[in-house]
Design a protein around this motif. Structure first.
Motif, PDB file in Angstrom:
ATOM      1  N   ALA A 165       0.840  -1.189   0.000  1.00 45.16           N
ATOM      2  CA  ALA A 165       0.000   0.000   0.000  1.00 45.16           C
ATOM      3  C   ALA A 165       0.881   1.247   0.000  1.00 45.16           C
ATOM      4  CB  ALA A 165      -0.926   0.001   1.214  1.00 45.16           C
ATOM      5  N   LEU A 166       0.250   2.380  -0.181  1.00 45.98           N
ATOM      6  CA  LEU A 166       1.021   3.623  -0.252  1.00 45.98           C
ATOM      7  C   LEU A 166       1.474   4.096   1.123  1.00 45.98           C
ATOM      8  CD1 LEU A 166      -1.086   5.543  -2.914  1.00 45.98           C
ATOM      9  CD2 LEU A 166       0.999   4.209  -3.262  1.00 45.98           C
ATOM     10  N   ARG A 167       0.525   4.225   2.047  1.00 48.85           N
ATOM     11  CA  ARG A 167       0.873   4.794   3.347  1.00 48.85           C
ATOM     12  C   ARG A 167       0.084   4.116   4.463  1.00 48.85           C
ATOM     13  NH1 ARG A 167       0.704   8.810  -0.351  1.00 48.85           N
ATOM     14  NH2 ARG A 167      -1.458   9.452  -0.037  1.00 48.85           N
ATOM     15  N   ALA A 168       0.675   4.141   5.641  1.00 51.32           N
ATOM     16  CA  ALA A 168      -0.032   3.778   6.871  1.00 51.32           C
ATOM     17  C   ALA A 168       0.036   4.969   7.807  1.00 51.32           C
ATOM     18  CB  ALA A 168       0.597   2.554   7.528  1.00 51.32           C
ATOM     19  N   ASP A 169      -0.994   5.134   8.633  1.00 51.83           N
ATOM     20  CA  ASP A 169      -0.869   6.140   9.686  1.00 51.83           C
ATOM     21  C   ASP A 169      -0.365   5.463  10.956  1.00 51.83           C
ATOM     22  OD1 ASP A 169      -3.063   4.974  11.002  1.00 51.83           O
ATOM     23  OD2 ASP A 169      -4.483   6.511  10.339  1.00 51.83           O
ATOM     24  N   VAL A 174      -4.435   1.880   6.787  1.00 51.52           N
ATOM     25  CA  VAL A 174      -3.631   1.808   5.557  1.00 51.52           C
ATOM     26  C   VAL A 174      -4.401   2.428   4.394  1.00 51.52           C
ATOM     27  CG1 VAL A 174      -2.789   0.172   3.823  1.00 51.52           C
ATOM     28  CG2 VAL A 174      -2.227  -0.167   6.230  1.00 51.52           C
ATOM     29  N   LEU A 175      -3.689   3.191   3.550  1.00 48.36           N
ATOM     30  CA  LEU A 175      -4.285   3.871   2.405  1.00 48.36           C
ATOM     31  C   LEU A 175      -3.797   3.282   1.094  1.00 48.36           C
ATOM     32  CD1 LEU A 175      -5.809   6.385   1.138  1.00 48.36           C
ATOM     33  CD2 LEU A 175      -3.558   7.509   1.170  1.00 48.36           C
ATOM     34  N   LEU A 176      -4.751   2.976   0.199  1.00 43.77           N
ATOM     35  CA  LEU A 176      -4.456   2.616  -1.193  1.00 43.77           C
ATOM     36  C   LEU A 176      -5.146   3.619  -2.099  1.00 43.77           C
ATOM     37  CD1 LEU A 176      -5.363  -0.365   0.349  1.00 43.77           C
ATOM     38  CD2 LEU A 176      -4.153  -1.143  -1.673  1.00 43.77           C
ATOM     39  N   GLU A 177      -4.453   4.047  -3.144  1.00 39.94           N
ATOM     40  CA  GLU A 177      -5.028   4.899  -4.175  1.00 39.94           C
ATOM     41  C   GLU A 177      -4.484   4.459  -5.526  1.00 39.94           C
ATOM     42  OE1 GLU A 177      -5.928   9.306  -2.664  1.00 39.94           O
ATOM     43  OE2 GLU A 177      -3.816   8.795  -2.441  1.00 39.94           O
ATOM     44  N   VAL A 195       0.834  -6.065   5.404  1.00 44.56           N
ATOM     45  CA  VAL A 195       0.829  -4.938   4.483  1.00 44.56           C
ATOM     46  C   VAL A 195       2.189  -4.263   4.531  1.00 44.56           C
ATOM     47  CG1 VAL A 195      -0.262  -2.775   3.801  1.00 44.56           C
ATOM     48  CG2 VAL A 195      -1.641  -4.580   4.866  1.00 44.56           C
ATOM     49  N   THR A 196       2.839  -4.162   3.377  1.00 46.92           N
ATOM     50  CA  THR A 196       4.033  -3.338   3.270  1.00 46.92           C
ATOM     51  C   THR A 196       3.610  -1.979   2.738  1.00 46.92           C
ATOM     52  OG1 THR A 196       4.517  -4.221   1.063  1.00 46.92           O
ATOM     53  CG2 THR A 196       5.611  -5.276   2.941  1.00 46.92           C
ATOM     54  N   VAL A 197       4.270  -0.919   3.200  1.00 50.41           N
ATOM     55  CA  VAL A 197       3.894   0.441   2.813  1.00 50.41           C
ATOM     56  C   VAL A 197       5.138   1.237   2.449  1.00 50.41           C
ATOM     57  CG1 VAL A 197       1.803   0.470   4.237  1.00 50.41           C
ATOM     58  CG2 VAL A 197       3.959   1.294   5.198  1.00 50.41           C
ATOM     59  N   GLU A 198       4.907   2.293   1.673  1.00 48.33           N
ATOM     60  CA  GLU A 198       5.997   3.193   1.315  1.00 48.33           C
ATOM     61  C   GLU A 198       6.461   4.029   2.498  1.00 48.33           C
ATOM     62  OE1 GLU A 198       7.675   3.459  -1.600  1.00 48.33           O
ATOM     63  OE2 GLU A 198       6.528   1.733  -2.340  1.00 48.33           O
ATOM     64  N   ALA A 223       4.775  -3.444   7.614  1.00 46.84           N
ATOM     65  CA  ALA A 223       6.218  -3.269   7.479  1.00 46.84           C
ATOM     66  C   ALA A 223       6.475  -2.105   6.527  1.00 46.84           C
ATOM     67  CB  ALA A 223       6.876  -4.534   6.951  1.00 46.84           C
ATOM     68  N   VAL A 224       7.321  -1.188   6.934  1.00 46.34           N
ATOM     69  CA  VAL A 224       7.668  -0.054   6.084  1.00 46.34           C
ATOM     70  C   VAL A 224       8.771  -0.501   5.133  1.00 46.34           C
ATOM     71  CG1 VAL A 224       8.458   2.335   6.004  1.00 46.34           C
ATOM     72  CG2 VAL A 224       7.022   1.549   7.909  1.00 46.34           C
ATOM     73  N   VAL A 225       8.440  -0.565   3.851  1.00 52.43           N
ATOM     74  CA  VAL A 225       9.385  -1.031   2.833  1.00 52.43           C
ATOM     75  C   VAL A 225       9.297  -0.088   1.630  1.00 52.43           C
ATOM     76  CG1 VAL A 225      10.189  -2.976   1.436  1.00 52.43           C
ATOM     77  CG2 VAL A 225       8.974  -3.411   3.581  1.00 52.43           C
ATOM     78  N   PRO A 226      10.024   1.025   1.639  1.00 54.87           N
ATOM     79  CA  PRO A 226      10.006   1.912   0.472  1.00 54.87           C
ATOM     80  C   PRO A 226      10.438   1.145  -0.783  1.00 54.87           C
ATOM     81  CG  PRO A 226      11.105   2.958   2.330  1.00 54.87           C
ATOM     82  CD  PRO A 226      10.899   1.518   2.704  1.00 54.87           C
ATOM     83  N   GLY A 227       9.677   1.318  -1.848  1.00 55.71           N
ATOM     84  CA  GLY A 227       9.982   0.580  -3.069  1.00 55.71           C
ATOM     85  C   GLY A 227       9.495  -0.846  -3.061  1.00 55.71           C
ATOM     86  N   GLY A 228       8.643  -1.204  -2.110  1.00 53.86           N
ATOM     87  CA  GLY A 228       8.242  -2.596  -1.939  1.00 53.86           C
ATOM     88  C   GLY A 228       7.424  -3.188  -3.058  1.00 53.86           C
ATOM     89  N   ALA A 229       6.930  -2.347  -3.980  1.00 55.06           N
ATOM     90  CA  ALA A 229       6.184  -2.853  -5.130  1.00 55.06           C
ATOM     91  C   ALA A 229       7.049  -2.979  -6.379  1.00 55.06           C
ATOM     92  CB  ALA A 229       4.996  -1.942  -5.445  1.00 55.06           C
ATOM     93  N   TYR A 230       8.241  -2.446  -6.376  1.00 61.42           N
ATOM     94  CA  TYR A 230       9.110  -2.425  -7.552  1.00 61.42           C
ATOM     95  C   TYR A 230       9.443  -3.840  -8.014  1.00 61.42           C
ATOM     96  CZ  TYR A 230      12.832  -0.484 -10.485  1.00 61.42           C
ATOM     97  OH  TYR A 230      13.609  -0.102 -11.545  1.00 61.42           O
ATOM     98  N   PRO A 231       9.373  -4.145  -9.310  1.00 63.63           N
ATOM     99  CA  PRO A 231       9.317  -3.279 -10.483  1.00 63.63           C
ATOM    100  C   PRO A 231       7.923  -2.857 -10.934  1.00 63.63           C
ATOM    101  CG  PRO A 231       9.594  -5.544 -11.186  1.00 63.63           C
ATOM    102  CD  PRO A 231       9.607  -5.568  -9.684  1.00 63.63           C
TER     103      PRO A 231
END
Length: 285
Positions: A165-169, A174-177, A195-198, A223-231
């Protein structure tokens, strides 16, 4: 109660050998980093569920993590076949893979039934098609009100749902857009959700009309994982790495080349590797 954990801690706590696992995301927000952690932890005998299995499931199947695949379409989007999936089905390498094939509509309805705690989904579909001949779980019922014959499939109730997902508070919502597939339904249908988030933010701020917010009580671990959706891509963070999808065709065709890639890019790397990749990638507008 949701916990903020490292990715390795989240997978260790929530996912066991033999589990039924749904990793969802449609073109957008595909949980690659989490899938790699499942490979690193050596999980086995999984039943993998995904409406559109692509590269991350090709990798999980190629390392022998899966006994069964439940799906409605499989391929390398815009490129061609999933060669590790084909090798498992056609040659039983690295082990046999059972298939349960559905239509997109059937799987979407099956997730909705699971999220609603119903035993099966009922919908209009499977008229004049051949899938029921190879999937005995596709059945029918007669509507008690109209007499219409309707298709049915069992509800999807994964042991674990994994999404990016994009963000968690800070409360764990958790927010998806952007393009949203069946992530919400998969999480609500599952017994446990990772859920992994940016990033984690104090407030989600302005939201688009199609925004989805998953409440904290639906999630086991974040889990905070920037880039976790790449590629694949994350709206507002980074674009899809089309060049990698093209490169995967050659990487995955040969067993030794595939295994070498897994050793170098999965087994030897940790989640921070994804953030490094994204820093070198074009950013989303």
């Amino acid at each position: 109660m949701v916990q903020f954990l490292t990715l390795s801690e989240a997978v260790e706590a929530c996912l066991k050998d033999g589990d039924t696992v749904a990793m969802e995301g449609f073109t957008h927000l595909i949980p690659h980093a989490a899938g790699h952690e499942v490979i690193r932890q050596g999980r086995r005998h999984l039943t993998l569920i995904r409406m559109t299995p692509d590269l991350i499931y090709d990798q999980l199947i190629g390392v022998g993590a899966a006994d069964k695949l439940v799906f409605s379409w499989g391929g390398n989007p815009g490129v061609g076949s999933l060669h590790r999936l084909r090798d498992a089905v056609e040659n039983q390498w690295p082990q046999p893979l059972a298939l349960e094939e559905h239509s997109h509509a059937a799987m979407a309805n099956a997730y909705e039934a699971g999220a609603s705690n119903l035993p099966f989904a009922v919908f209009r579909g499977y008229k004049g098609v051949d899938l029921p001949k190879v999937n005995p779980l596709i059945r029918s019922v007669t509507c008690p009100y109209t007499g219409e014959e309707l298709a049915t499939v069992p509800a999807i109730r994964p042991d674990v749902a994994i999404i990016h997902a994009l963000r968690a508070d800070r409360a764990g919502n958790v927010l998806l857009e952007g393009i949203v597939g069946v992530q919400k339904e998969a999480v609500l249908a599952a017994r446990r959700a990772i859920v992994t988030v940016e990033e984690v933010v104090d407030d989600f701020g302005p939201r688009s009309p199609n925004a989805v917010i998953l409440p904290h009580w639906t999630i086991a671990a974040i889990a905070v994982v920037p880039g976790g959706a790449y590629p694949s891509y994350a709206t507002g963070y980074y674009k899809r790495a089309n060049s990698f999808y093209k490169a995967w065709d050659a990487i995955s065709r040969d067993r030794d080349t595939f295994l070498a890639w897994i050793r170098e890019n999965v087994l030897a790397k940790r989640p921070e590797h994804f953030a490094q990749l994204v820093r070198r990638a074009p950013q989303a507008a």
